[in-house]
Write a protein that holds these residues in place. Structure first.
Motif, PDB file in Angstrom:
ATOM      1  N   ALA A  48     -24.410 -21.555  17.636  1.00  0.00           N
ATOM      2  CA  ALA A  48     -23.570 -21.118  16.517  1.00  0.00           C
ATOM      3  C   ALA A  48     -23.166 -19.660  16.689  1.00  0.00           C
ATOM      4  N   SER A  51     -20.369 -19.380  19.230  1.00  0.00           N
ATOM      5  CA  SER A  51     -19.119 -19.836  18.629  1.00  0.00           C
ATOM      6  C   SER A  51     -18.538 -18.767  17.701  1.00  0.00           C
ATOM      7  N   ALA A  52     -19.407 -18.119  16.925  1.00  0.00           N
ATOM      8  CA  ALA A  52     -18.958 -17.086  15.989  1.00  0.00           C
ATOM      9  C   ALA A  52     -18.423 -15.865  16.728  1.00  0.00           C
ATOM     10  N   THR A 105     -20.093 -22.501  10.967  1.00  0.00           N
ATOM     11  CA  THR A 105     -20.057 -23.429  12.099  1.00  0.00           C
ATOM     12  C   THR A 105     -20.790 -24.716  11.741  1.00  0.00           C
ATOM     13  N   ARG A 111     -18.424 -27.053  15.685  1.00  0.00           N
ATOM     14  CA  ARG A 111     -17.028 -26.733  15.376  1.00  0.00           C
ATOM     15  C   ARG A 111     -16.957 -25.671  14.278  1.00  0.00           C
ATOM     16  N   LYS A 112     -16.029 -24.729  14.436  1.00  0.00           N
ATOM     17  CA  LYS A 112     -15.840 -23.726  13.389  1.00  0.00           C
ATOM     18  C   LYS A 112     -15.202 -24.379  12.173  1.00  0.00           C
TER      19      LYS A 112
END
Length: 367
Positions: A48, A51-52, A105, A111-112
């Motif tokens: 996460a 992704s961020a 997330t 997925r965001k």
């Protein structure tokens, strides 16, 4: 609101009560039931976080990093509630504004789902600094003059009270546009004080590598409109705050950029050097504030108040357009000292500050 001990984001539930405490109505942000099949995440917090960070970099942020480890939440703001991670990514936006991007997330797919920026800026027009950016945050349907990017600094309105124990009233605004450049409305002085605190914070952090006055990331606060036609400004260790009067006729607030930097730097001296405000140490104390106030003025590169070696040239405290003090030749005010001499410590620190002020000028510009 929580579910299975996890914060629920976007699932606000508000109960309206009568004056007697009886429930009258309920508003819900979502009609969906707040529940998920499992609170065990399929992806690790590190996934996460990656992704961020990618989301922040895609938005153009620089110097990005996660503020803390991602926290597990229930995301209920869009459609069916799902298990998610919230990651706060700090950094710097393209224009130099600090960034604190919250990225949501999906904890199963990675997925965001959503992102929002916590560092918000309003615009304001000060009497001394012109149109500037000021830190503000949402507070219900209004905006609050609070700089979340700089230790939570806030500016308060004393409404001409002489009670120095009061914090004052917070400044709120409907459209996040503050002040009009004139002393006829209370917000104008608040814009200058708020902006001055921001520039001083940035100078400390970006030039000196110091995170706030005490180096602990916590901001002082500012108070404007102290007293009636009060022609001064001061730092107070007890409240850890700066206080500004409105000057002659309540039309010349002492909220100029160098004065703001000067007052905050009294706090810095108190936190680090503990120079007593008497004798030669008093002169060094006062000069340190003048020097840092001047450095902040140069750092800010504000076209309405460009850097110079004059102290308080914008506030017109003498009533004739002359500055409060001169650093290039302090004795031009008729009272300050250009150089040290025996017995100088017996005079007022505002006048003996000229010695170190002149030293700073010569170091900066040459003799």
């Amino acid at each position: 609101r929580t579910y299975a001990g996890l914060p629920v984001l976007g699932g606000d539930l508000i109960v309206h009560e009568s004056a007697s405490g009886a429930s009258r109505s309920v508003d819900k942000a979502t009609d969906a039931d707040i529940e998920v099949t499992d609170t065990s995440a399929a992806i690790a917090p590190s996934g996460a976080e990656r992704s961020a960070l990618s989301a922040a970099q895609a938005a153009g942020d620089r110097k990005t990093g996660a503020e803390d480890a991602p926290r597990k939440v229930i995301w209920a703001a869009t459609g069916k509630p799902v298990l998610a991670y919230e990651t706060v990514v700090t950094g710097v936006r393209k224009d130099g504004t600090p960034s604190k991007l919250h990225v949501i997330t999906d904890a199963d797919s990675g997925r965001k789902l959503y992102e929002f920026q916590a560092v918000q800026n309003g615009t304001g027009t000060g009497q001394h600094n012109g149109k500037v950016t000021v830190g503000s945050v949402r507070s219900g349907s209004q905006w609050l003059l609070k700089d979340s990017a700089r230790g939570g600094h806030r500016t308060y309105n004393l409404k001409h009270s002489w009670d120095e124990t009061k914090k004052g009233s917070a400044f709120y605004d409907a459209d996040n546009v503050w002040g009009n450049g004139k002393p006829t409305i209370a917000q104008t002085a608040a814009v200058d004080a708020h902006y001055g605190a921001a520039m001083t914070w940035d100078y400390y952090k970006k030039v000196l590598g110091r995170n706030g006055i005490k180096g602990n990331g916590k901001a002082a606060y500012s108070r404007v409109h102290f007293g009636d036609a009060y022609e001064n400004a001061f730092w107070d260790d007890d409240c850890f705050c700066m206080t500004y009067g409105d000057g002659a006729g309540n039309k010349k607030p002492l909220t100029s950029l160098d004065v703001a930097g000067h007052e905050m730097s009294h706090g810095l001296t108190s936190a680090t050097a503990n120079l007593e405000y008497s004798g030669e140490s008093g002169g060094l104390n006062e000069a340190t504030s003048d020097i840092f106030g001047t450095a902040v003025e140069f750092y800010a590169k504000n076209a309405k108040d460009p850097g110079d070696y004059l102290i308080g040239e914008k506030i017109d405290i003498n009533g004739d357009g002359t500055p409060l003090r001169y650093m290039d030749k302090p004795s031009k005010d008729g009272l300050s000292y250009d150089y040290w001499k025996s017995g100088v410590g017996n005079d007022d620190p505002h006048f003996t500050s000229g010695i170190a002020n002149h030293f700073f000028y010569l170091l900066s510009e040459g003799s």
